[in-house]
Design an enzyme around this catalytic site. Sequence first.
Site, PDB file in Angstrom:
ATOM      1  NE  ARG A   8     152.052 -89.218 -51.178  1.00  0.00           N
ATOM      2  CZ  ARG A   8     153.355 -89.334 -51.009  1.00  0.00           C
ATOM      3  NH1 ARG A   8     154.152 -88.377 -51.404  1.00  0.00           N
ATOM      4  NH2 ARG A   8     153.853 -90.401 -50.437  1.00  0.00           N
ATOM      5  NE  ARG A  12     155.899 -82.592 -48.930  1.00  0.00           N
ATOM      6  CZ  ARG A  12     156.951 -83.393 -48.839  1.00  0.00           C
ATOM      7  NH1 ARG A  12     157.889 -83.145 -47.960  1.00  0.00           N
ATOM      8  NH2 ARG A  12     157.076 -84.426 -49.639  1.00  0.00           N
ATOM      9  NE  ARG A  21     153.378 -82.327 -43.087  1.00  0.00           N
ATOM     10  CZ  ARG A  21     154.452 -82.177 -42.338  1.00  0.00           C
ATOM     11  NH1 ARG A  21     154.341 -81.671 -41.123  1.00  0.00           N
ATOM     12  NH2 ARG A  21     155.614 -82.546 -42.786  1.00  0.00           N
ATOM     13  CG  ASP A  57     152.553 -92.880 -45.592  1.00  0.00           C
ATOM     14  OD1 ASP A  57     152.765 -91.923 -46.342  1.00  0.00           O
ATOM     15  OD2 ASP A  57     153.296 -93.890 -45.554  1.00  0.00           O
ATOM     16  CE1 TYR A 134     159.939 -96.015 -48.392  1.00  0.00           C
ATOM     17  CE2 TYR A 134     158.279 -97.299 -49.547  1.00  0.00           C
ATOM     18  CZ  TYR A 134     159.047 -96.156 -49.446  1.00  0.00           C
ATOM     19  OH  TYR A 134     158.930 -95.172 -50.377  1.00  0.00           O
TER      20      TYR A 134
HETATM   21  O1  CP3 Z   1     147.350 -89.588 -52.334  1.00  0.00           O
HETATM   22  C1  CP3 Z   1     146.880 -88.968 -51.373  1.00  0.00           C
HETATM   23  O2  CP3 Z   1     146.547 -87.762 -51.442  1.00  0.00           O
HETATM   24  C2  CP3 Z   1     146.592 -89.726 -50.094  1.00  0.00           C
HETATM   25  C3  CP3 Z   1     147.627 -89.738 -49.120  1.00  0.00           C
HETATM   26  C4  CP3 Z   1     148.886 -90.571 -49.287  1.00  0.00           C
HETATM   27  C5  CP3 Z   1     150.067 -90.258 -48.563  1.00  0.00           C
HETATM   28  N1  CP3 Z   1     150.976 -91.250 -48.779  1.00  0.00           N
HETATM   29  C6  CP3 Z   1     150.253 -89.086 -47.682  1.00  0.00           C
HETATM   30  C7  CP3 Z   1     151.618 -88.572 -47.527  1.00  0.00           C
HETATM   31  C8  CP3 Z   1     149.142 -91.739 -49.996  1.00  0.00           C
HETATM   32  C9  CP3 Z   1     148.249 -92.477 -50.975  1.00  0.00           C
HETATM   33  C10 CP3 Z   1     150.460 -92.163 -49.665  1.00  0.00           C
HETATM   34  C11 CP3 Z   1     151.058 -93.414 -50.179  1.00  0.00           C
HETATM   35  C12 CP3 Z   1     152.493 -93.640 -49.997  1.00  0.00           C
HETATM   36  N2  CP3 Z   1     153.285 -93.331 -48.937  1.00  0.00           N
HETATM   37  C13 CP3 Z   1     153.292 -94.330 -50.940  1.00  0.00           C
HETATM   38  C14 CP3 Z   1     152.797 -94.939 -52.211  1.00  0.00           C
HETATM   39  C15 CP3 Z   1     152.512 -93.910 -53.237  1.00  0.00           C
HETATM   40  C16 CP3 Z   1     153.692 -93.288 -53.837  1.00  0.00           C
HETATM   41  O3  CP3 Z   1     153.804 -92.045 -53.751  1.00  0.00           O
HETATM   42  O4  CP3 Z   1     154.487 -94.005 -54.434  1.00  0.00           O
HETATM   43  C17 CP3 Z   1     154.609 -94.371 -50.439  1.00  0.00           C
HETATM   44  C18 CP3 Z   1     155.802 -94.984 -51.125  1.00  0.00           C
HETATM   45  C19 CP3 Z   1     154.591 -93.761 -49.154  1.00  0.00           C
HETATM   46  C20 CP3 Z   1     155.730 -93.620 -48.193  1.00  0.00           C
HETATM   47  C21 CP3 Z   1     155.994 -92.203 -47.961  1.00  0.00           C
HETATM   48  N3  CP3 Z   1     155.205 -91.377 -47.165  1.00  0.00           N
HETATM   49  C22 CP3 Z   1     157.019 -91.414 -48.539  1.00  0.00           C
HETATM   50  C23 CP3 Z   1     158.107 -91.936 -49.455  1.00  0.00           C
HETATM   51  C24 CP3 Z   1     156.823 -90.108 -48.086  1.00  0.00           C
HETATM   52  C25 CP3 Z   1     157.587 -88.897 -48.517  1.00  0.00           C
HETATM   53  C26 CP3 Z   1     158.438 -88.301 -47.498  1.00  0.00           C
HETATM   54  C27 CP3 Z   1     158.824 -86.880 -47.911  1.00  0.00           C
HETATM   55  O5  CP3 Z   1     159.283 -86.197 -47.015  1.00  0.00           O
HETATM   56  O6  CP3 Z   1     158.638 -86.513 -49.061  1.00  0.00           O
HETATM   57  C28 CP3 Z   1     155.705 -90.100 -47.234  1.00  0.00           C
HETATM   58  C29 CP3 Z   1     155.112 -88.929 -46.517  1.00  0.00           C
HETATM   59  C30 CP3 Z   1     153.779 -88.488 -47.017  1.00  0.00           C
HETATM   60  N4  CP3 Z   1     152.678 -89.289 -47.040  1.00  0.00           N
HETATM   61  C31 CP3 Z   1     153.423 -87.195 -47.509  1.00  0.00           C
HETATM   62  C32 CP3 Z   1     152.052 -87.249 -47.819  1.00  0.00           C
HETATM   63  C33 CP3 Z   1     151.188 -86.137 -48.321  1.00  0.00           C
HETATM   64  C34 CP3 Z   1     154.328 -85.978 -47.644  1.00  0.00           C
HETATM   65  C35 CP3 Z   1     154.849 -85.616 -46.339  1.00  0.00           C
HETATM   66  C36 CP3 Z   1     154.504 -84.376 -45.641  1.00  0.00           C
HETATM   67  O7  CP3 Z   1     153.367 -83.852 -45.536  1.00  0.00           O
HETATM   68  O8  CP3 Z   1     155.469 -83.918 -45.055  1.00  0.00           O
END
Ligand code: CP3
Length: 324
Positions: A8, A12, A21, A57, A134
């Site tokens: 990540r 954000r 965003r 994602d 999920y």
């Molecule tokens: O790591 C990176 O920089 C690459 C991008 C990346 C994202 N998601 C972008 C993202 C990666 C590798 C993921 C993987 C991911 N997504 C996982 C496995 C890794 C982990 O963190 O355990 C999981 C479980 C997800 C599912 C997911 N996507 C969740 C639980 C969320 C969070 C929702 C929230 O509102 O917090 C996301 C959204 C997401 N994917 C964000 C990012 C940067 C944050 C959301 C945003 O920009 O609003």
Amino acid sequence: MTPVWFMRQAGRYMPEYRKLRERYSILDLCHTPELAAQVTLQPVERLGVDAAILFADILLPFEPLGLGLSFAAGEGPHIANPVGRQADVERLPVLDPEQDLGYVLEAVRLARAALPKDVPLIGFAGAPFTLASYAIEGGSTRTFTRTKTLMYQAPDTWHLLLGKLAELVGRYLAAQARSGAQALQLFDSWVGCLSPQDYNTFVLPHSRRALALASESGVPVIHFGTGTASFLEDFAGAGGAVVGVDWRIPLDAAWRRIGESRAVQGNLDPAALLAPAAERDAQVRDILARAGGRPGHIFNLGHGVLPETDVGAVRAVVDLVHGG
Ligand code: CP3
């Protein structure tokens, strides 16, 4: 010099990401290869990390699978048509990554072309268990109640689902490698909710299959999980040239159990980035000391960067790992 990148690392906590965003949703960013490539490069430019991870994602394959995917602000992912019965699993189509997730592969190509030559690009996918959780729960969960109920009550349905997901992610990862990803990471973020016995019975064969398919591409595969300390040998046994570990186990103890012939990735607590500099730096130095300068340690967090993190703290860790 120990290489360092962060899960990540685009997200954000970073002002340039938040700026984008304001105009685009998370799915817009993922669906538009030019934007996904741009976000992929942001942390490389800002932090000086040694690798880029593709901006995408793990849940994106749910769209072509017909499960429906959306992200509500502050509530995490929402899956409109969760999987519950045998018929739901039987209905899941076999995906063609080039056709059904072609925009991700295009983002891989664009990001690879835009990155400095000496900065490798990491592709990724969700592991069968974490994706299944999920797909079954319809979103995030603390207890994995529906997931485990299906696992125990309908083991045939469970294995059919995880088998399908393993084929999907294995082939999706290999397609990312063909498009230019130079390493691949399989995220089994929530696998630590299982007992060692259940990991072995219900998950390991499917992770092994996904990792084997991904490894056929010839690029190194990182097998990442959190909460795996109680079954680390089994987790490592499923495969991966590199095993990612979280902070709940000291790095040297983890490496011994994974085996010295494998590489390890980790394992700073993401919350250490919220600590005073002296505490944070002490934890970074402790991890480096436990790795003992042996080749095969990739410095990372034990999980993703928290949104509350200050960019300067992340940059300071990169510099410290690089010998600053
Ligand atoms: O790591 C990176 O920089 C690459 C991008 C990346 C994202 N998601 C972008 C993202 C990666 C590798 C993921 C993987 C991911 N997504 C996982 C496995 C890794 C982990 O963190 O355990 C999981 C479980 C997800 C599912 C997911 N996507 C969740 C639980 C969320 C969070 C929702 C929230 O509102 O917090 C996301 C959204 C997401 N994917 C964000 C990012 C940067 C944050 C959301 C945003 O920009 O609003």
